[in-house]
Design an enzyme around this catalytic site. Structure first.
Site, PDB file in Angstrom:
ATOM      1  N   SER A 185      -5.841  -8.579   3.830  1.00 33.25           N
ATOM      2  CA  SER A 185      -5.564  -7.737   2.564  1.00 33.25           C
ATOM      3  C   SER A 185      -4.073  -7.926   2.072  1.00 33.25           C
ATOM      4  O   SER A 185      -4.068  -8.016   0.712  1.00 33.25           O
ATOM      5  CB  SER A 185      -5.848  -6.165   2.554  1.00 33.25           C
ATOM      6  OG  SER A 185      -4.734  -5.595   3.605  1.00 33.25           O
ATOM      7  N   HIS A 213     -12.102  -7.846   1.304  1.00 33.36           N
ATOM      8  CA  HIS A 213     -11.720  -8.619   0.309  1.00 33.36           C
ATOM      9  C   HIS A 213     -12.424 -10.115   0.307  1.00 33.36           C
ATOM     10  O   HIS A 213     -12.013 -11.261  -0.301  1.00 33.36           O
ATOM     11  CB  HIS A 213     -10.147  -9.126   0.755  1.00 33.36           C
ATOM     12  CG  HIS A 213      -9.363  -7.795   0.511  1.00 33.36           C
ATOM     13  ND1 HIS A 213      -8.956  -7.256  -0.910  1.00 33.36           N
ATOM     14  CD2 HIS A 213      -8.897  -7.096   1.309  1.00 33.36           C
ATOM     15  CE1 HIS A 213      -8.251  -6.166  -0.428  1.00 33.36           C
ATOM     16  NE2 HIS A 213      -8.124  -6.012   0.548  1.00 33.36           N
ATOM     17  N   LYS A 245     -13.812  -2.872  -4.485  1.00 34.39           N
ATOM     18  CA  LYS A 245     -12.891  -3.926  -5.050  1.00 34.39           C
ATOM     19  C   LYS A 245     -13.949  -5.005  -5.688  1.00 34.39           C
ATOM     20  O   LYS A 245     -14.112  -4.429  -7.019  1.00 34.39           O
ATOM     21  CB  LYS A 245     -12.608  -4.902  -3.622  1.00 34.39           C
ATOM     22  CG  LYS A 245     -11.329  -3.802  -3.212  1.00 34.39           C
ATOM     23  CD  LYS A 245     -10.975  -3.972  -1.790  1.00 34.39           C
ATOM     24  CE  LYS A 245      -9.677  -2.912  -1.596  1.00 34.39           C
ATOM     25  NZ  LYS A 245      -9.556  -2.671  -0.107  1.00 34.39           N
TER      26      LYS A 245
HETATM   27  C1  PLP Z   1      -9.321  -1.327   0.480  1.00 33.12           C
HETATM   28  C2  PLP Z   1      -9.478  -1.636   1.828  1.00 33.12           C
HETATM   29  C3  PLP Z   1     -10.204  -0.846   2.704  1.00 33.12           C
HETATM   30  C4  PLP Z   1     -10.552   0.770   2.398  1.00 33.12           C
HETATM   31  O1  PLP Z   1     -11.711   0.619   1.694  1.00 33.12           O
HETATM   32  P1  PLP Z   1     -11.504   2.034   0.260  1.00 33.12           P
HETATM   33  O2  PLP Z   1     -13.092   1.907   0.031  1.00 33.12           O
HETATM   34  O3  PLP Z   1     -10.610   1.578  -0.733  1.00 33.12           O
HETATM   35  O4  PLP Z   1     -10.940   3.376   1.149  1.00 33.12           O
HETATM   36  C5  PLP Z   1     -10.442  -1.090   4.049  1.00 33.12           C
HETATM   37  N1  PLP Z   1     -10.183  -2.269   4.796  1.00 33.12           N
HETATM   38  C6  PLP Z   1      -9.575  -3.027   3.998  1.00 33.12           C
HETATM   39  C7  PLP Z   1      -9.069  -4.315   4.394  1.00 33.12           C
HETATM   40  C8  PLP Z   1      -9.241  -2.905   2.344  1.00 33.12           C
HETATM   41  O5  PLP Z   1      -8.499  -3.657   1.735  1.00 33.12           O
END
Ligand code: PLP
Length: 397
Positions: A185, A213, A245
């Site tokens: 990330s 991602h 995302k």
């Molecule tokens: C954003 C993210 C999460 C958390 O997801 P949310 O739905 O925002 O709680 C978990 N793992 C990774 C790698 C992330 O980038």
């Protein structure tokens, strides 16, 4: 006898210290939908820090679906999935997500953070071993700590380091679970999933991929990192995907076998003891999934923006990381300089890019986390490059 300090007296020095170390975190208030331009309290900016990679967070068809969902189901789910909060919309979306990920079942969670806590604490506990990439997302690390299992962090993307940990520490543990980001990330690189899956199988360990991602961005129809490497459910039995995302909505899911999903329904505390997502979000995500699968044009646009940005940054002599994904961090090192760069981009160029500092990233590796989205234009990327050139010359001459 010491008398107890007031809450204020106790907390203030640490806050002050954070400020002095340029590690203080502050929110900016947004007054518009997500998009390549954002309205902030203090004006309009070019936005290069969103995870809305496909530009779906403000898509008219998804907004319409959300409204339709609210008309049909109202707003709140009312209770958890196991009480009476599990709507037909949730159920249908789970079946579609299972199909999308090529697995028998999928289970919705309210956030990715909660999905990671739920799955890891259900699969491993005291006497077991969890092996994680050192730069995994905080939610995976927290889940490992909460589980009570022995948590081992191997060197980033280093299969030999994983193998050593497995040989040295994990041999006598009952269960062995390996967890990794698919796309990291804060760095944007891909996990070496083919090699990880071989090592996992050699050690009879289970491999879990958090593809927050990767989904929507890589693989056929945006099926993510596992599809990109042509791996199957035997090689990677546990997949976590997020909806906040590339999907542009909210929530997360775990996909896998019948036994995995049924185990989570029985045991995952962050599934059982929380209110279900608003059903209208599930309706909106159904529409989002359709758009995402068909979004090859958006993925191609992203790929060309990524190439444009990397070529331009290299010509300017900027220090990029080894990433071919929309996450294109600019390594700065020092937290103060990273903050100063971010501030200069905002104040002098009206460009929003966040500085990411320790402890989110390792000490001495503060960076600007630049993200590209399919709704950026080539001209906006040029504008970013010009602004980076001027700002880095000013801050890091
Ligand atoms: C954003 C993210 C999460 C958390 O997801 P949310 O739905 O925002 O709680 C978990 N793992 C990774 C790698 C992330 O980038």
């Amino acid at each position: 006898m010491t008398s107890q300090q007031s809450l204020e007296e106790t907390l203030s020095p640490a806050l002050q210290q954070r400020r002095e170390q340029s590690l203080y975190r502050q929110r900016r208030i947004v007054t518009s939908p997500q998009g390549s331009r954002l309205s902030l309290d203090d004006g309009s900016v070019l936005n290069f820090c969103s995870n809305d990679y496909l530009g779906l967070a403000n898509h008219p068809e998804i907004i319409t679906a959300l409204k339709r969902g609210a008309d049909e189901y109202g707003v709140g789910a009312g209770a958890s999935h196991l009480i009476n909060g599990h709507s037909r919309a949730h159920h249908a979306l789970e079946e579609e997500l299972a199909d999308f990920s090529g697995r028998p079942r999928a289970l919705l969670f309210s956030t990715g953070y909660m999905a990671n806590l739920g799955v890891i604490t259900s699969l491993a506990g005291k006497g077991d071993a969890i092996l994680e990439d050192r730069i995994n997302h905080a939610s995976l690390i927290d889940a490992g700590l909460l589980s009570g299992a022995r948590l081992q962090r191997y060197r980033h993307a280093d299969v030999h380091s994983l193998d050593k940990h497995l040989q040295k520490h994990a041999a006598h543990n009952k269960r062995r679970l390996i967890a990794t980001d698919g796309v990291f990330s804060m760095d944007g690189d891909l996990a070496p999933l083919p090699a990880l899956s071989v090592t996992a199988q050699q050690h009879h360990a289970w491999l879990m991929v958090d593809d927050a991602h990767g989904i929507g961005i890589i693989g056929k129809q945006g099926r993510g990192t596992i599809d990109h490497f042509a791996l199957d459910q035997n090689q990677v039995p546990i997949l976590m995907g997020t909806l906040g995302k590339a999907f542009g909505t909210f929530g997360a899911f775990i996909a896998g076998s019948e036994a995995l999903i049924e185990t989570l329904i029985q045991q995952a505390r962050s599934y059982i003891y929380t209110t279900a997502l608003p059903p209208a979000i599930a309706v909106a995500t159904h529409t989002s999934l359709g758009l995402l699968r068909a979004a090859d044009d958006r993925r191609e646009k992203l790929a060309s923006l990524i190439q444009q940005f990397r070529r331009g940054a290299e010509q300017l002599g900027l220090t990029l990381m080894a990433s071919q994904t929309p996450i294109q961090p600019l390594l700065v090192g020092d937290s103060k300089q990273a903050m100063a760069l971010s501030e200069t981009l905002l104040q002098e160029h009206q460009i929003l890019v966040r500085a990411i500092r320790p402890p989110t990233v390792p000490a001495g590796s503060a960076r600007l986390r630049i993200t590209l989205c399919a709704n950026h234009t080539a001209a906006q990327v040029d504008q970013l490059l010009d602004a980076l050139d001027a700002s880095t010359q000013k801050i890091m001459p």
